[in-house]
Design a protein around this motif. Structure first.
Motif, mmCIF file in Angstrom:
data_model
loop_
_atom_site.group_PDB
_atom_site.id
_atom_site.type_symbol
_atom_site.label_atom_id
_atom_site.label_comp_id
_atom_site.label_asym_id
_atom_site.label_seq_id
_atom_site.Cartn_x
_atom_site.Cartn_y
_atom_site.Cartn_z
ATOM 1 N N LYS A 86 -1.148 -82.843 42.911
ATOM 2 C CA LYS A 86 -1.432 -84.279 42.913
ATOM 3 C C LYS A 86 -2.853 -84.508 43.420
ATOM 4 O O LYS A 86 -3.387 -83.681 44.165
ATOM 5 N N PRO A 87 -3.459 -85.632 43.046
ATOM 6 C CA PRO A 87 -4.812 -85.912 43.547
ATOM 7 C C PRO A 87 -4.896 -85.865 45.071
ATOM 8 O O PRO A 87 -5.929 -85.444 45.618
ATOM 9 N N GLU A 88 -3.820 -86.240 45.745
ATOM 10 C CA GLU A 88 -3.837 -86.226 47.212
ATOM 11 C C GLU A 88 -3.788 -84.810 47.793
ATOM 12 O O GLU A 88 -3.908 -84.649 49.012
ATOM 13 N N ASP A 89 -3.641 -83.806 46.967
ATOM 14 C CA ASP A 89 -3.733 -82.420 47.428
ATOM 15 C C ASP A 89 -5.184 -81.942 47.503
ATOM 16 O O ASP A 89 -5.450 -80.834 47.973
ATOM 17 N N THR A 90 -6.091 -82.758 47.030
ATOM 18 C CA THR A 90 -7.512 -82.399 47.065
ATOM 19 C C THR A 90 -7.981 -82.204 48.499
ATOM 20 O O THR A 90 -7.804 -83.081 49.349
ATOM 21 N N ALA A 91 -8.552 -81.038 48.766
ATOM 22 C CA ALA A 91 -8.996 -80.688 50.120
ATOM 23 C C ALA A 91 -9.648 -79.316 50.099
ATOM 24 O O ALA A 91 -9.581 -78.607 49.091
ATOM 25 N N VAL A 92 -10.242 -78.965 51.221
ATOM 26 C CA VAL A 92 -10.629 -77.583 51.448
ATOM 27 C C VAL A 92 -9.437 -76.891 52.094
ATOM 28 O O VAL A 92 -8.893 -77.383 53.089
ATOM 29 N N TYR A 93 -9.021 -75.778 51.517
ATOM 30 C CA TYR A 93 -7.870 -75.031 52.004
ATOM 31 C C TYR A 93 -8.347 -73.807 52.780
ATOM 32 O O TYR A 93 -9.186 -73.049 52.290
ATOM 33 N N TYR A 94 -7.769 -73.643 53.973
ATOM 34 C CA TYR A 94 -8.153 -72.558 54.866
ATOM 35 C C TYR A 94 -6.966 -71.645 55.131
ATOM 36 O O TYR A 94 -5.839 -72.111 55.348
ATOM 37 N N CYS A 95 -7.236 -70.374 55.175
ATOM 38 C CA CYS A 95 -6.265 -69.368 55.584
ATOM 39 C C CYS A 95 -6.458 -69.119 57.082
ATOM 40 O O CYS A 95 -7.600 -69.111 57.574
ATOM 41 N N ALA A 96 -5.355 -68.912 57.807
ATOM 42 C CA ALA A 96 -5.444 -68.630 59.235
ATOM 43 C C ALA A 96 -4.437 -67.560 59.620
ATOM 44 O O ALA A 96 -3.310 -67.544 59.107
ATOM 45 N N ALA A 97 -4.857 -66.703 60.528
ATOM 46 C CA ALA A 97 -3.997 -65.665 61.090
ATOM 47 C C ALA A 97 -3.835 -65.948 62.580
ATOM 48 O O ALA A 97 -4.830 -66.075 63.291
ATOM 49 N N SER A 98 -2.584 -66.052 63.027
ATOM 50 C CA SER A 98 -2.338 -66.439 64.410
ATOM 51 C C SER A 98 -1.422 -65.454 65.109
ATOM 52 O O SER A 98 -0.439 -64.972 64.521
ATOM 53 N N ARG A 99 -1.734 -65.194 66.380
ATOM 54 C CA ARG A 99 -0.867 -64.384 67.228
ATOM 55 C C ARG A 99 -1.063 -64.862 68.651
ATOM 56 O O ARG A 99 -2.155 -64.731 69.203
ATOM 57 N N GLY A 100 -0.031 -65.464 69.204
ATOM 58 C CA GLY A 100 -0.154 -66.071 70.519
ATOM 59 C C GLY A 100 -1.183 -67.187 70.474
ATOM 60 O O GLY A 100 -1.126 -68.064 69.613
ATOM 61 N N SER A 101 -2.144 -67.157 71.380
ATOM 62 C CA SER A 101 -3.171 -68.190 71.438
ATOM 63 C C SER A 101 -4.390 -67.851 70.584
ATOM 64 O O SER A 101 -5.365 -68.600 70.548
ATOM 65 N N LEU A 102 -4.330 -66.738 69.882
ATOM 66 C CA LEU A 102 -5.464 -66.271 69.086
ATOM 67 C C LEU A 102 -5.297 -66.672 67.636
ATOM 68 O O LEU A 102 -4.241 -66.436 67.044
ATOM 69 N N THR A 103 -6.325 -67.286 67.070
ATOM 70 C CA THR A 103 -6.310 -67.668 65.660
ATOM 71 C C THR A 103 -7.638 -67.313 65.012
ATOM 72 O O THR A 103 -8.699 -67.623 65.553
ATOM 73 N N TYR A 104 -7.530 -66.668 63.863
ATOM 74 C CA TYR A 104 -8.701 -66.379 63.046
ATOM 75 C C TYR A 104 -8.653 -67.257 61.797
ATOM 76 O O TYR A 104 -7.568 -67.498 61.260
ATOM 77 N N TRP A 105 -9.827 -67.689 61.338
ATOM 78 C CA TRP A 105 -9.921 -68.599 60.197
ATOM 79 C C TRP A 105 -10.761 -67.994 59.081
ATOM 80 O O TRP A 105 -11.741 -67.298 59.338
ATOM 81 N N GLY A 106 -10.393 -68.352 57.867
ATOM 82 C CA GLY A 106 -11.238 -68.051 56.727
ATOM 83 C C GLY A 106 -12.281 -69.145 56.551
ATOM 84 O O GLY A 106 -12.321 -70.127 57.293
ATOM 85 N N GLN A 107 -13.124 -68.968 55.526
ATOM 86 C CA GLN A 107 -14.224 -69.912 55.316
ATOM 87 C C GLN A 107 -13.814 -71.123 54.492
ATOM 88 O O GLN A 107 -14.538 -72.111 54.436
ATOM 89 N N GLY A 108 -12.646 -71.031 53.865
ATOM 90 C CA GLY A 108 -12.129 -72.150 53.088
ATOM 91 C C GLY A 108 -12.456 -72.061 51.603
ATOM 92 O O GLY A 108 -13.448 -71.446 51.200
ATOM 93 N N THR A 109 -11.592 -72.670 50.814
ATOM 94 C CA THR A 109 -11.801 -72.749 49.374
ATOM 95 C C THR A 109 -11.448 -74.161 48.910
ATOM 96 O O THR A 109 -10.449 -74.730 49.354
ATOM 97 N N GLN A 110 -12.281 -74.722 48.049
ATOM 98 C CA GLN A 110 -12.098 -76.110 47.618
ATOM 99 C C GLN A 110 -11.050 -76.198 46.518
ATOM 100 O O GLN A 110 -11.100 -75.439 45.538
#
Length: 115
Positions: A86-110
């Protein structure tokens, strides 16, 4: 060095599908919970889908029944299959890896969904 690299974004018409993929390196992938987040212009980043180490999944209400998250621990990848976009799904999508309080992020894809 931890890297999360997203791919698969693009422009699609409403009702169409896209499959996002995130390739992880530099972490012990199987012990991380993996998530897909998105951020639309002027809005806060939100969790779209989560898959835990035990493969339990959860989705934001707005995508339930349309999006599916999956992981391949052998390939260190997490995918997000997005259907009936849907048009409302338009966004930058990010991948994240989490373990406890630690989170790593990707750079995102439009992802852009046209009406």
């Amino acid at each position: 060095q931890v890297q999360l690299v997203e791919s698969g974004g693009g422009l699609v018409q409403a009702g169409g599908s896209l499959r996002l993929s995130c390739a992880a390196s530099g972490i012990s992938f199987s012990i991380y919970n993996m998530g897909w987040y998105r951020q639309a212009p002027g809005k806060q980043r939100e969790l779209v889908a989560l898959i835990t180490t035990g493969r339990w999944t959860n989705y934001v209400d707005s995508v339930k029944g349309r999006f599916t998250i999956s992981r391949d621990n052998a390939k260190n990848t997490v995918d997000l299959q997005m259907n009936s976009l849907k048009p409302e799904d338009t966004a930058v999508y990010y991948c994240a890896a989490s373990r406890g309080s630690l989170t790593y992020w990707g750079q995102g894809t439009q992802v852009t969904v046209s009406s």
